[in-house]
Design a protein around this motif. Structure first.
Motif, PDB file in Angstrom:
ATOM      1  N   ARG A   1       0.881  -1.092   0.049  1.00  0.00           N
ATOM      2  CA  ARG A   1       0.153  -0.079   0.096  1.00  0.00           C
ATOM      3  C   ARG A   1       0.918   1.462  -0.108  1.00  0.00           C
ATOM      4  O   ARG A   1       0.365   2.524   0.110  1.00  0.00           O
ATOM      5  CB  ARG A   1      -1.001  -0.006   1.036  1.00  0.00           C
ATOM      6  CG  ARG A   1      -2.319  -0.790   0.962  1.00  0.00           C
ATOM      7  CD  ARG A   1      -3.143  -0.866   1.921  1.00  0.00           C
ATOM      8  NE  ARG A   1      -2.881  -1.861   2.773  1.00  0.00           N
ATOM      9  CZ  ARG A   1      -3.671  -2.334   3.795  1.00  0.00           C
ATOM     10  NH1 ARG A   1      -4.843  -1.693   3.987  1.00  0.00           N
ATOM     11  NH2 ARG A   1      -3.263  -3.427   4.591  1.00  0.00           N
ATOM     12  N   ARG A   2       2.295   1.013  -0.197  1.00  0.00           N
ATOM     13  CA  ARG A   2       3.004   2.215  -0.238  1.00  0.00           C
ATOM     14  C   ARG A   2       2.797   2.851  -1.718  1.00  0.00           C
ATOM     15  O   ARG A   2       3.180   3.927  -2.032  1.00  0.00           O
ATOM     16  CB  ARG A   2       4.249   1.878   0.082  1.00  0.00           C
ATOM     17  CG  ARG A   2       4.580   1.701   1.618  1.00  0.00           C
ATOM     18  CD  ARG A   2       5.953   1.136   1.756  1.00  0.00           C
ATOM     19  NE  ARG A   2       6.174  -0.228   0.999  1.00  0.00           N
ATOM     20  CZ  ARG A   2       7.201  -0.804   1.340  1.00  0.00           C
ATOM     21  NH1 ARG A   2       8.412  -0.297   2.041  1.00  0.00           N
ATOM     22  NH2 ARG A   2       7.539  -2.303   0.674  1.00  0.00           N
ATOM     23  N   VAL A   3       2.554   1.886  -2.720  1.00  0.00           N
ATOM     24  CA  VAL A   3       2.518   2.254  -4.068  1.00  0.00           C
ATOM     25  C   VAL A   3       1.071   1.855  -4.593  1.00  0.00           C
ATOM     26  O   VAL A   3       0.590   2.411  -5.722  1.00  0.00           O
ATOM     27  CB  VAL A   3       3.556   1.424  -4.733  1.00  0.00           C
ATOM     28  CG1 VAL A   3       4.913   1.892  -4.409  1.00  0.00           C
ATOM     29  CG2 VAL A   3       3.215  -0.114  -4.697  1.00  0.00           C
ATOM     30  N   GLU A   4       0.069   1.159  -3.846  1.00  0.00           N
ATOM     31  CA  GLU A   4      -1.259   0.930  -4.437  1.00  0.00           C
ATOM     32  C   GLU A   4      -2.250   1.207  -3.161  1.00  0.00           C
ATOM     33  O   GLU A   4      -1.931   0.971  -1.965  1.00  0.00           O
ATOM     34  CB  GLU A   4      -1.404  -0.637  -4.619  1.00  0.00           C
ATOM     35  CG  GLU A   4      -0.693  -1.060  -5.859  1.00  0.00           C
ATOM     36  CD  GLU A   4      -0.950  -2.556  -6.388  1.00  0.00           C
ATOM     37  OE1 GLU A   4      -2.092  -2.789  -6.822  1.00  0.00           O
ATOM     38  OE2 GLU A   4       0.325  -3.149  -6.452  1.00  0.00           O
ATOM     39  N   ASN A   5      -3.294   1.680  -3.694  1.00  0.00           N
ATOM     40  CA  ASN A   5      -4.124   2.188  -2.541  1.00  0.00           C
ATOM     41  C   ASN A   5      -5.823   1.464  -2.922  1.00  0.00           C
ATOM     42  O   ASN A   5      -6.556   2.225  -3.520  1.00  0.00           O
ATOM     43  CB  ASN A   5      -4.496   3.685  -2.565  1.00  0.00           C
ATOM     44  CG  ASN A   5      -5.444   3.945  -1.401  1.00  0.00           C
ATOM     45  OD1 ASN A   5      -5.907   3.364  -0.614  1.00  0.00           O
ATOM     46  ND2 ASN A   5      -5.788   5.300  -1.384  1.00  0.00           N
ATOM     47  N   PRO A   6      -6.058   0.121  -2.787  1.00  0.00           N
ATOM     48  CA  PRO A   6      -7.185  -0.377  -3.248  1.00  0.00           C
ATOM     49  C   PRO A   6      -8.699   0.348  -2.709  1.00  0.00           C
ATOM     50  O   PRO A   6      -9.386   0.542  -3.270  1.00  0.00           O
ATOM     51  CB  PRO A   6      -7.217  -1.749  -3.029  1.00  0.00           C
ATOM     52  CG  PRO A   6      -6.020  -2.028  -2.045  1.00  0.00           C
ATOM     53  CD  PRO A   6      -5.071  -0.739  -2.356  1.00  0.00           C
ATOM     54  N   VAL A   7      -8.429   0.533  -1.297  1.00  0.00           N
ATOM     55  CA  VAL A   7      -9.684   0.917  -0.485  1.00  0.00           C
ATOM     56  C   VAL A   7      -9.747   2.286  -1.039  1.00  0.00           C
ATOM     57  O   VAL A   7     -10.971   2.777  -1.380  1.00  0.00           O
ATOM     58  CB  VAL A   7      -9.200   0.960   0.847  1.00  0.00           C
ATOM     59  CG1 VAL A   7     -10.551   1.508   1.592  1.00  0.00           C
ATOM     60  CG2 VAL A   7      -9.308  -0.563   1.273  1.00  0.00           C
ATOM     61  N   GLY A   8      -8.704   3.130  -1.098  1.00  0.00           N
ATOM     62  CA  GLY A   8      -8.878   4.779  -1.597  1.00  0.00           C
ATOM     63  C   GLY A   8      -9.717   4.702  -2.836  1.00  0.00           C
ATOM     64  O   GLY A   8     -10.502   5.415  -2.931  1.00  0.00           O
ATOM     65  N   ASP A   9      -9.065   3.818  -3.861  1.00  0.00           N
ATOM     66  CA  ASP A   9      -9.556   3.820  -5.034  1.00  0.00           C
ATOM     67  C   ASP A   9     -11.134   3.544  -5.232  1.00  0.00           C
ATOM     68  O   ASP A   9     -11.931   3.962  -6.093  1.00  0.00           O
ATOM     69  CB  ASP A   9      -8.831   2.780  -6.007  1.00  0.00           C
ATOM     70  CG  ASP A   9      -7.386   3.130  -6.405  1.00  0.00           C
ATOM     71  OD1 ASP A   9      -6.917   4.200  -6.123  1.00  0.00           O
ATOM     72  OD2 ASP A   9      -6.573   2.245  -6.767  1.00  0.00           O
ATOM     73  N   MET A  10     -11.458   2.568  -4.473  1.00  0.00           N
ATOM     74  CA  MET A  10     -13.025   1.868  -4.435  1.00  0.00           C
ATOM     75  C   MET A  10     -13.877   3.192  -4.019  1.00  0.00           C
ATOM     76  O   MET A  10     -14.932   3.331  -4.261  1.00  0.00           O
ATOM     77  CB  MET A  10     -13.188   0.744  -3.429  1.00  0.00           C
ATOM     78  CG  MET A  10     -12.894  -0.527  -4.344  1.00  0.00           C
ATOM     79  SD  MET A  10     -13.466  -1.926  -3.516  1.00  0.00           S
ATOM     80  CE  MET A  10     -11.857  -2.333  -2.459  1.00  0.00           C
ATOM     81  N   LEU A  11     -13.063   3.895  -2.712  1.00  0.00           N
ATOM     82  CA  LEU A  11     -14.182   5.152  -2.247  1.00  0.00           C
ATOM     83  C   LEU A  11     -14.198   6.054  -3.111  1.00  0.00           C
ATOM     84  O   LEU A  11     -15.284   6.795  -3.439  1.00  0.00           O
ATOM     85  CB  LEU A  11     -13.296   5.413  -1.001  1.00  0.00           C
ATOM     86  CG  LEU A  11     -13.518   4.514   0.269  1.00  0.00           C
ATOM     87  CD1 LEU A  11     -12.639   5.061   1.244  1.00  0.00           C
ATOM     88  CD2 LEU A  11     -15.010   4.104   0.678  1.00  0.00           C
ATOM     89  N   ALA A  12     -13.207   6.385  -3.982  1.00  0.00           N
ATOM     90  CA  ALA A  12     -13.296   7.435  -5.010  1.00  0.00           C
ATOM     91  C   ALA A  12     -14.201   7.203  -6.354  1.00  0.00           C
ATOM     92  O   ALA A  12     -14.962   8.084  -6.728  1.00  0.00           O
ATOM     93  CB  ALA A  12     -12.118   7.673  -5.745  1.00  0.00           C
TER      94      ALA A  12
END
Length: 272
Positions: free
Chosen positions: A169-180
Motif C-alpha cells: 500500500r505504499r504504491v497501491e491504494n485499493p480501498v482509496g480507489d474504491m471509495l473514490a
C-alpha cells in the motif's frame, strides 16, 4: 482484512513446543514497547504515526511506561514470520481472533464489514447483500475477503469489481480507489472492512458506511480484534489482557474518535 486473517501453521510436538516457548519468552523487550506494523495501512497504521493503531500503541506504551518503537513491514505473505516471529518486535496491534500464527490477547473491539454508498444513492438504505436493489449495480470488493463470498452467494458475481487483497500500500491504494469510485458514481457501492472504511469517510459529506449485521448465509461479517503476540508468551499476553480490561473505555474512545464502527461482542449492533 486489512484486518490480518493469515493462514494458520501446523503445531509441533509437545517437546519441541516447550522448547520453543522457552526461547520465544526471551525475545520480548522489557525496555521498549516494540510494535510490528505496516508502514502504509492507512487508516490503521502509518509510518507517520497517524493511524488509529499508532494512537493505540502510544496509549499502551504510556500505560506500560515504555517508549514505542516500530518494525515496519508490508502486510501480506511473510509479515508475521519476518517481524513478530523473527523477534524484531513484540506485538501486532490489530489481529483477528483465532489465528494460530499468533497468540491472541483478549479482543479489545469488534467490528464488521459493511457497505459504502453515496448518501443520496438509491442504495443508501441497503443493509443486506441479498437486497434485490444491488442486482445489476457495479459493486467494489476486495477479492478473497468474506463479503466477496457472500456477494457471489447472493447472485452478484457478475456485478463485482475486484481489487487484490495483499498489495504494497505504499504504491497501491485499493480501498482509496474504491471509495473514490463510489463518490464519483463509477461504483454504486463498495463492501469494505469497517475499520478501514469508517475512518476514511468519517468526514466525507457524500459517503456513508452501513455495517452488514443481517447476513444469514456464508462467512460471518463481524470479527473480534485482538493484539497478537508470539505463541508461548503467556505472561506477556496476560499483561496486555489486564491492560485492555483496565482501559477499555479509553480504547473505545480512541477508536470512536478515529471513526471505527464498534459493535457489541456478538456483532448484532453498535456498541452503546
Amino acid at each position: 482484512m486489512g484486518h490480518r486473517l493469515l493462514p494458520a501453521v501446523l503445531a509441533t510436538c509437545c517437546l519441541v513446543a516447550s522448547a520453543a516457548t522457552a526461547q520465544v519468552a526471551d525475545l520480548r523487550s522489557h525496555g521498549e514497547f516494540r510494535v510490528c506494523a505496516d508502514p502504509a495501512a492507512v487508516p490503521m497504521s502509518s509510518e507517520d504515526g497517524s493511524g488509529f493503531e499508532n494512537k493505540l500503541a502510544s496509549f499502551v506504551g504510556e500505560q506500560l511506561g515504555l517508549p514505542v518503537t516500530y518494525t515496519w513491514f508490508p502486510q501480506g505473505s511473510g509479515f508475521i514470520r519476518k517481524t513478530l516471529r523473527a523477534g524484531l518486535c513484540d506485538v501486532v496491534m490489530g489481529y483477528a481472533q483465532g489465528d494460530e500464527m499468533v497468540l491472541n490477547t483478549n479482543h479489545y473491539y469488534t467490528s464488521a464489514y459493511g457497505i459504502v454508498t453515496r448518501k443520496d444513492s438509491k442504495l443508501a438504505s441497503v443493509d443486506m447483500l441479498e437486497d434485490p436493489a444491488l442486482k445489476g449495480q457495479p459493486i467494489g470488493v476486495v477479492a478473497g475477503t468474506p463479503p466477496a463470498s457472500n456477494l457471489a452467494r447472493a447472485g452478484l458475481a457478475k456485478d463485482m469489481r475486484g481489487w487484490d487483497l495483499f498489495v504494497d500500500r505504499r504504491v497501491e491504494n485499493p480501498v482509496g480507489d474504491m471509495l473514490a469510485q463510489v463518490k464519483s458514481g463509477e461504483l454504486a457501492a463498495a463492501v469494505l472492512w469497517g475499520p478501514m472504511a469508517g475512518p476514511l469517510i468519517k468526514n466525507d459529506p457524500d459517503l456513508q458506511f452501513t455495517p452488514l449485521l443481517k447476513e444469514t448465509t456464508g462467512p460471518k461479517m463481524f470479527y473480534r480484534i485482538t493484539m497478537g503476540v508470539r505463541p508461548g508468551e503467556d505472561a506477556w499476553k496476560r499483561e496486555l489482557n489486564s491492560l485492555i480490561r483496565r482501559n477499555q473505555d479509553q480504547i473505545d474512545t480512541i477508536l470512536r474518535e478515529a471513526g471505527v464502527p464498534i459493535l457489541d461482542d456478538y456483532g448484532k449492533g453498535l456498541k452503546p
